[in-house]
Design an enzyme around this catalytic site. Structure first.
Site, PDB file in Angstrom:
ATOM      1  N   GLY A 135     147.974  64.515  80.783  1.00  0.00           N
ATOM      2  CA  GLY A 135     146.821  64.235  79.925  1.00  0.00           C
ATOM      3  C   GLY A 135     145.682  63.452  80.560  1.00  0.00           C
ATOM      4  N   GLU A 153     146.221  56.031  81.166  1.00  0.00           N
ATOM      5  CA  GLU A 153     146.755  56.967  80.166  1.00  0.00           C
ATOM      6  C   GLU A 153     145.594  57.661  79.449  1.00  0.00           C
ATOM      7  OE1 GLU A 153     149.095  58.546  79.088  1.00  0.00           O
ATOM      8  OE2 GLU A 153     150.983  57.464  78.930  1.00  0.00           O
ATOM      9  N   ASP A 154     145.862  58.847  78.937  1.00  0.00           N
ATOM     10  CA  ASP A 154     144.854  59.482  78.074  1.00  0.00           C
ATOM     11  C   ASP A 154     144.952  58.932  76.656  1.00  0.00           C
ATOM     12  OD1 ASP A 154     147.350  60.717  77.893  1.00  0.00           O
ATOM     13  OD2 ASP A 154     146.520  62.603  77.200  1.00  0.00           O
ATOM     14  N   ASP A 157     149.814  56.431  71.662  1.00  0.00           N
ATOM     15  CA  ASP A 157     150.014  56.876  70.274  1.00  0.00           C
ATOM     16  C   ASP A 157     151.117  56.012  69.654  1.00  0.00           C
ATOM     17  OD1 ASP A 157     150.710  58.382  67.967  1.00  0.00           O
ATOM     18  OD2 ASP A 157     149.996  60.223  68.857  1.00  0.00           O
ATOM     19  N   LYS A 181     145.695  54.552  69.258  1.00  0.00           N
ATOM     20  CA  LYS A 181     145.870  54.713  67.797  1.00  0.00           C
ATOM     21  C   LYS A 181     146.508  53.451  67.227  1.00  0.00           C
ATOM     22  CE  LYS A 181     146.463  59.746  67.455  1.00  0.00           C
ATOM     23  NZ  LYS A 181     147.450  60.815  67.196  1.00  0.00           N
ATOM     24  N   PHE A 187     145.840  64.192  64.879  1.00  0.00           N
ATOM     25  CA  PHE A 187     146.186  64.913  66.109  1.00  0.00           C
ATOM     26  C   PHE A 187     144.899  65.356  66.795  1.00  0.00           C
ATOM     27  CE2 PHE A 187     147.611  68.359  68.812  1.00  0.00           C
ATOM     28  CZ  PHE A 187     148.740  67.785  69.383  1.00  0.00           C
ATOM     29  N   VAL A 188     144.702  64.882  68.020  1.00  0.00           N
ATOM     30  CA  VAL A 188     143.438  65.168  68.725  1.00  0.00           C
ATOM     31  C   VAL A 188     143.687  65.988  69.988  1.00  0.00           C
ATOM     32  CG1 VAL A 188     142.086  63.226  67.839  1.00  0.00           C
ATOM     33  CG2 VAL A 188     143.541  62.887  69.846  1.00  0.00           C
ATOM     34  N   ASP A 232     146.173  68.017  75.010  1.00  0.00           N
ATOM     35  CA  ASP A 232     146.510  69.420  74.736  1.00  0.00           C
ATOM     36  C   ASP A 232     147.122  69.638  73.367  1.00  0.00           C
ATOM     37  OD1 ASP A 232     149.023  68.046  75.449  1.00  0.00           O
ATOM     38  OD2 ASP A 232     149.893  70.053  75.337  1.00  0.00           O
ATOM     39  N   ARG A 245     143.023  71.431  76.905  1.00  0.00           N
ATOM     40  CA  ARG A 245     142.720  70.231  77.696  1.00  0.00           C
ATOM     41  C   ARG A 245     141.296  70.302  78.240  1.00  0.00           C
ATOM     42  NH1 ARG A 245     147.726  67.566  78.683  1.00  0.00           N
ATOM     43  NH2 ARG A 245     149.500  68.959  78.895  1.00  0.00           N
TER      44      ARG A 245
HETATM   45  C1  PRP Z   1     151.086  62.274  75.776  1.00  0.00           C
HETATM   46  C2  PRP Z   1     150.050  61.376  76.433  1.00  0.00           C
HETATM   47  C3  PRP Z   1     150.764  60.074  76.620  1.00  0.00           C
HETATM   48  C4  PRP Z   1     151.761  60.063  75.488  1.00  0.00           C
HETATM   49  C5  PRP Z   1     151.306  59.120  74.411  1.00  0.00           C
HETATM   50  O1  PRP Z   1     151.909  62.854  76.749  1.00  0.00           O
HETATM   51  O2  PRP Z   1     149.596  61.914  77.651  1.00  0.00           O
HETATM   52  O3  PRP Z   1     151.422  60.012  77.864  1.00  0.00           O
HETATM   53  O4  PRP Z   1     151.812  61.384  74.971  1.00  0.00           O
HETATM   54  O5  PRP Z   1     152.148  59.139  73.301  1.00  0.00           O
HETATM   55  P1  PRP Z   1     153.128  57.957  72.913  1.00  0.00           P
HETATM   56  O6  PRP Z   1     152.322  56.686  72.915  1.00  0.00           O
HETATM   57  O7  PRP Z   1     153.571  58.338  71.518  1.00  0.00           O
HETATM   58  O8  PRP Z   1     154.248  57.931  73.890  1.00  0.00           O
HETATM   59  P2  PRP Z   1     152.737  64.233  76.586  1.00  0.00           P
HETATM   60  O9  PRP Z   1     154.184  63.935  76.496  1.00  0.00           O
HETATM   61  O10 PRP Z   1     152.130  65.037  75.475  1.00  0.00           O
HETATM   62  O11 PRP Z   1     152.479  64.915  77.979  1.00  0.00           O
HETATM   63  P3  PRP Z   1     151.083  65.436  78.623  1.00  0.00           P
HETATM   64  O12 PRP Z   1     150.315  64.205  79.072  1.00  0.00           O
HETATM   65  O13 PRP Z   1     151.512  66.284  79.758  1.00  0.00           O
HETATM   66  O14 PRP Z   1     150.339  66.201  77.542  1.00  0.00           O
END
Ligand code: PRP
Length: 184
Positions: free
Chosen positions: A54, A109-110, A113, A141, A162-163, A169, A175
């Protein structure tokens, strides 16, 4: 036969998704974060570690707003897979290569959550004895997070929706949307 509309087209051209953050707003905020990080890390030559997948777009834009010497590396973890809800399990898919002991580490981080991923990363990186460990996230969030980790640099606080876009993604696509959209 006309080609089927892509999810990208539906989002950008058909108003299918609501825009949450425009690309102009994103660029302005990243400028500010870059300036702040430049001031805070002057003389420290930090290693900036992007959390794949992300964070790759945010990381690429952010480091170009940082005006000191930095190293970069990447780690790849996953907990959502193709789902909209976290699986509750973080899996590491690619480790970093750099030596971390004694270094000033900034994790990128992106989105934070639930906070599960950042908790996993905190445990992993603390065990490597960095000189310092800080966190930057593009999105945060506040109403969803269950971790008490203080995030040092936050791009935007957003509602618990959900964004997608700008690196984030749904089922591994979208993305490449240049803005952030809410997907209902
Ligand atoms: C997403 C995002 C963070 C994580 C945040 O990763 O990139 O790493 O979720 O969520 P959390 O605070 O609830 O842990 P994902 O597992 O979707 O992988 P990606 O980055 O490859 O999309």
């Amino acid at each position: 036969m006309p080609a089927q509309k892509s999810e990208f087209e539906k989002a950008v051209y058909e108003g299918g998704f609501r825009v949450l953050l425009t690309k102009e707003l994103i660029a302005m905020r990243i400028d500010e974060l870059g300036q702040q990080i430049t001031r805070d890390y002057r003389g420290l030559e930090p290693i900036i570690i992007g959390v794949l997948n992300g964070a790759f777009i945010f990381m690429a834009d952010l480091i170009r707003r940082i005006e000191i010497d930095v190293e970069v590396d990447f780690i790849k973890i996953s907990s959502y897979g193709d789902a909209k809800m976290t699986s509750g399990q973080v899996v590491m898919l690619k480790d970093i290569n750099a030596e971390i002991a004694g270094r000033h580490v900034l994790l990128v981080e992106d989105i934070v959550d639930t906070g599960l991923s950042i908790e996993f990363l905190r445990r992993k990186f603390t065990a490597l004895n960095p000189a310092s460990l800080k966190y930057v996230t593009f999105l945060f969030k506040p109403d969803s997070v269950k971790s008490d980790i203080r995030i040092d640099y936050v791009g935007f606080e957003i509602p618990s929706e959900f964004v997608v876009g700008y690196g984030l993604d749904h089922k591994q696509i979208l993305r490449n949307l240049p803005a952030v959209y809410i997907m209902d």
